[in-house]
Motif scaffolding. Structure first.
Motif: not given
Length: 55
Positions: A11-16, A19-21
């Motif tokens: 889920g690396k991209d989902a967490h990134q 976090g940005f949102a």
């Protein structure tokens, strides 16, 4: 047979993105709070602008 994905990378991209949102939302909320306080100051303390403008 393909190797199974590593559990910490799934889920690396989902967490990134989350976090940005979250950071973007905090920025928008902080600007909204700032302008709400400016509006409250103008409505509740109108004499402050009159006395501080002469300085």
């Amino acid at each position: 047979m393909p190797a199974a994905p590593h559990p910490h990378d799934s889920g690396k991209d989902a967490h990134q993105a989350t976090g940005f949102a979250a950071i973007a939302l905090l920025g928008v909320m902080s600007m909204a709070l700032f302008y709400a306080l400016v509006l409250a100051e103008r409505l509740l303390l109108p004499w402050v602008r009159e006395t501080s403008a002469a300085r």
